[in-house]
Motif scaffolding. Structure first.
Motif, PDB file in Angstrom:
ATOM      1  N   VAL A 136     -38.027  29.482  66.371  1.00 43.91           N
ATOM      2  CA  VAL A 136     -37.320  29.793  65.120  1.00 43.91           C
ATOM      3  C   VAL A 136     -35.817  29.795  65.380  1.00 43.91           C
ATOM      4  CG1 VAL A 136     -36.935  31.580  63.372  1.00 43.91           C
ATOM      5  CG2 VAL A 136     -39.247  31.083  64.154  1.00 43.91           C
ATOM      6  N   ASN A 137     -35.409  30.331  66.510  1.00 48.41           N
ATOM      7  CA  ASN A 137     -33.995  30.353  66.866  1.00 48.41           C
ATOM      8  C   ASN A 137     -33.434  28.938  66.965  1.00 48.41           C
ATOM      9  OD1 ASN A 137     -32.261  32.601  67.299  1.00 48.41           O
ATOM     10  ND2 ASN A 137     -31.832  31.790  69.331  1.00 48.41           N
ATOM     11  N   ALA A 138     -34.181  28.037  67.592  1.00 45.19           N
ATOM     12  CA  ALA A 138     -33.744  26.646  67.713  1.00 45.19           C
ATOM     13  C   ALA A 138     -33.638  25.989  66.341  1.00 45.19           C
ATOM     14  CB  ALA A 138     -34.706  25.865  68.604  1.00 45.19           C
ATOM     15  N   ILE A 139     -34.586  26.266  65.467  1.00 43.29           N
ATOM     16  CA  ILE A 139     -34.553  25.694  64.120  1.00 43.29           C
ATOM     17  C   ILE A 139     -33.301  26.153  63.378  1.00 43.29           C
ATOM     18  CG2 ILE A 139     -35.659  25.690  61.846  1.00 43.29           C
ATOM     19  CD1 ILE A 139     -38.358  25.796  63.430  1.00 43.29           C
ATOM     20  N   TYR A 140     -32.999  27.445  63.469  1.00 41.22           N
ATOM     21  CA  TYR A 140     -31.801  27.959  62.798  1.00 41.22           C
ATOM     22  C   TYR A 140     -30.537  27.334  63.382  1.00 41.22           C
ATOM     23  CZ  TYR A 140     -33.669  31.326  59.488  1.00 41.22           C
ATOM     24  OH  TYR A 140     -34.266  31.899  58.402  1.00 41.22           O
ATOM     25  N   SER A 141     -30.493  27.157  64.695  1.00 41.50           N
ATOM     26  CA  SER A 141     -29.335  26.521  65.331  1.00 41.50           C
ATOM     27  C   SER A 141     -29.187  25.076  64.879  1.00 41.50           C
ATOM     28  CB  SER A 141     -29.472  26.562  66.858  1.00 41.50           C
ATOM     29  OG  SER A 141     -29.388  27.873  67.324  1.00 41.50           O
ATOM     30  N   ILE A 142     -30.305  24.368  64.803  1.00 42.83           N
ATOM     31  CA  ILE A 142     -30.290  22.969  64.353  1.00 42.83           C
ATOM     32  C   ILE A 142     -29.852  22.894  62.898  1.00 42.83           C
ATOM     33  CG2 ILE A 142     -31.762  20.983  63.842  1.00 42.83           C
ATOM     34  CD1 ILE A 142     -33.387  21.807  66.408  1.00 42.83           C
TER      35      ILE A 142
ATOM     36  N   ARG B  89     -25.812  21.492  58.938  1.00 37.83           N
ATOM     37  CA  ARG B  89     -25.291  21.973  57.650  1.00 37.83           C
ATOM     38  C   ARG B  89     -26.348  21.881  56.545  1.00 37.83           C
ATOM     39  NH1 ARG B  89     -21.810  18.402  59.530  1.00 37.83           N
ATOM     40  NH2 ARG B  89     -22.011  17.052  57.730  1.00 37.83           N
ATOM     41  N   VAL B  90     -27.528  22.388  56.865  1.00 33.07           N
ATOM     42  CA  VAL B  90     -28.623  22.449  55.895  1.00 33.07           C
ATOM     43  C   VAL B  90     -29.242  23.843  55.997  1.00 33.07           C
ATOM     44  CG1 VAL B  90     -30.365  21.499  57.485  1.00 33.07           C
ATOM     45  CG2 VAL B  90     -30.700  21.285  55.054  1.00 33.07           C
ATOM     46  N   SER B  91     -29.580  24.423  54.860  1.00 28.17           N
ATOM     47  CA  SER B  91     -30.182  25.756  54.908  1.00 28.17           C
ATOM     48  C   SER B  91     -31.601  25.652  55.465  1.00 28.17           C
ATOM     49  CB  SER B  91     -30.218  26.382  53.510  1.00 28.17           C
ATOM     50  OG  SER B  91     -31.233  25.785  52.730  1.00 28.17           O
ATOM     51  N   PRO B  92     -32.059  26.691  56.134  1.00 22.21           N
ATOM     52  CA  PRO B  92     -33.444  26.683  56.625  1.00 22.21           C
ATOM     53  C   PRO B  92     -34.453  26.492  55.493  1.00 22.21           C
ATOM     54  CG  PRO B  92     -32.206  28.405  57.718  1.00 22.21           C
ATOM     55  CD  PRO B  92     -31.322  27.862  56.626  1.00 22.21           C
ATOM     56  N   VAL B  93     -34.168  27.038  54.325  1.00 21.97           N
ATOM     57  CA  VAL B  93     -35.074  26.875  53.177  1.00 21.97           C
ATOM     58  C   VAL B  93     -35.182  25.400  52.799  1.00 21.97           C
ATOM     59  CG1 VAL B  93     -35.407  27.407  50.726  1.00 21.97           C
ATOM     60  CG2 VAL B  93     -34.677  29.200  52.301  1.00 21.97           C
ATOM     61  N   GLU B  94     -34.056  24.727  52.698  1.00 25.34           N
ATOM     62  CA  GLU B  94     -34.053  23.293  52.365  1.00 25.34           C
ATOM     63  C   GLU B  94     -34.717  22.487  53.476  1.00 25.34           C
ATOM     64  OE1 GLU B  94     -33.341  19.627  50.404  1.00 25.34           O
ATOM     65  OE2 GLU B  94     -33.584  21.687  49.738  1.00 25.34           O
ATOM     66  N   PHE B  95     -34.439  22.853  54.727  1.00 28.24           N
ATOM     67  CA  PHE B  95     -35.042  22.165  55.865  1.00 28.24           C
ATOM     68  C   PHE B  95     -36.563  22.222  55.779  1.00 28.24           C
ATOM     69  CE2 PHE B  95     -36.812  22.458  60.184  1.00 28.24           C
ATOM     70  CZ  PHE B  95     -36.482  21.200  60.650  1.00 28.24           C
ATOM     71  N   PHE B  96     -37.106  23.415  55.566  1.00 29.49           N
ATOM     72  CA  PHE B  96     -38.561  23.551  55.520  1.00 29.49           C
ATOM     73  C   PHE B  96     -39.164  22.885  54.287  1.00 29.49           C
ATOM     74  CE2 PHE B  96     -38.012  26.841  58.809  1.00 29.49           C
ATOM     75  CZ  PHE B  96     -38.943  26.365  59.713  1.00 29.49           C
ATOM     76  N   ARG B  97     -38.427  22.813  53.208  1.00 30.01           N
ATOM     77  CA  ARG B  97     -38.909  22.065  52.034  1.00 30.01           C
ATOM     78  C   ARG B  97     -39.054  20.590  52.398  1.00 30.01           C
ATOM     79  NH1 ARG B  97     -37.553  18.662  48.535  1.00 30.01           N
ATOM     80  NH2 ARG B  97     -35.369  18.590  49.074  1.00 30.01           N
TER      81      ARG B  97
ATOM     82  N   LEU C  43     -25.570  16.628  68.434  1.00 32.74           N
ATOM     83  CA  LEU C  43     -26.347  17.653  67.747  1.00 32.74           C
ATOM     84  C   LEU C  43     -26.775  18.739  68.727  1.00 32.74           C
ATOM     85  CD1 LEU C  43     -27.743  18.926  65.353  1.00 32.74           C
ATOM     86  CD2 LEU C  43     -29.657  17.335  65.701  1.00 32.74           C
ATOM     87  N   ALA C  44     -27.234  18.346  69.895  1.00 35.64           N
ATOM     88  CA  ALA C  44     -27.651  19.323  70.905  1.00 35.64           C
ATOM     89  C   ALA C  44     -26.483  20.238  71.271  1.00 35.64           C
ATOM     90  CB  ALA C  44     -28.183  18.605  72.141  1.00 35.64           C
ATOM     91  N   GLU C  45     -25.310  19.666  71.423  1.00 35.06           N
ATOM     92  CA  GLU C  45     -24.129  20.466  71.765  1.00 35.06           C
ATOM     93  C   GLU C  45     -23.780  21.431  70.633  1.00 35.06           C
ATOM     94  OE1 GLU C  45     -19.415  19.778  72.686  1.00 35.06           O
ATOM     95  OE2 GLU C  45     -20.839  18.232  73.339  1.00 35.06           O
ATOM     96  N   PHE C  46     -23.746  20.939  69.386  1.00 27.53           N
ATOM     97  CA  PHE C  46     -23.425  21.796  68.241  1.00 27.53           C
ATOM     98  C   PHE C  46     -24.459  22.906  68.068  1.00 27.53           C
ATOM     99  CE2 PHE C  46     -21.226  17.944  66.203  1.00 27.53           C
ATOM    100  CZ  PHE C  46     -19.977  18.324  66.692  1.00 27.53           C
TER     101      PHE C  46
END
Length: 83
Positions: free
Chosen positions: A52-58, A63-71, A29-32
């Motif tokens: 925020v940049n790290a969150i978007y990269s993660i 393969r999850v949208s930031p919106v779904e992640f924060f939900r 995951l860190a590599e991706f």
């Protein structure tokens, strides 16, 4: 700056759950996500607050949208807070 109880822990928990669900190691995951493995490990443990940049990269790597992640994070944060 205001502190949000359980936020770092909730983020770490959700990242770990999604990572394991996708059968990724922390190293993979860190590599991706183009992150240092140590930084990712500290995020998963709730010790570091990701940028925020790290969150978007993660999110992209998982393969999850930031919106779904924060939900998911908000649901987990409420659960940890006993709400």
């Amino acid at each position: 700056m205001k502190e949000y109880p359980y936020l770092a822990q909730a983020m770490g928990n959700i990242i770990e759950v999604l990572r394991k669900d996708r059968r990724l190691t922390k190293s993979a995951l860190a590599e991706f996500a183009w992150l240092e493995r140590r930084y990712l490990r500290e995020i998963e443990r709730g010790e570091k607050k990701p940028t925020v940049n790290a969150i978007y990269s993660i999110c992209e790597a998982l393969r999850v949208s930031p919106v779904e992640f924060f939900r998911l994070v908000e649901d987990e944060r409420k659960k940890l807070a006993g709400l």
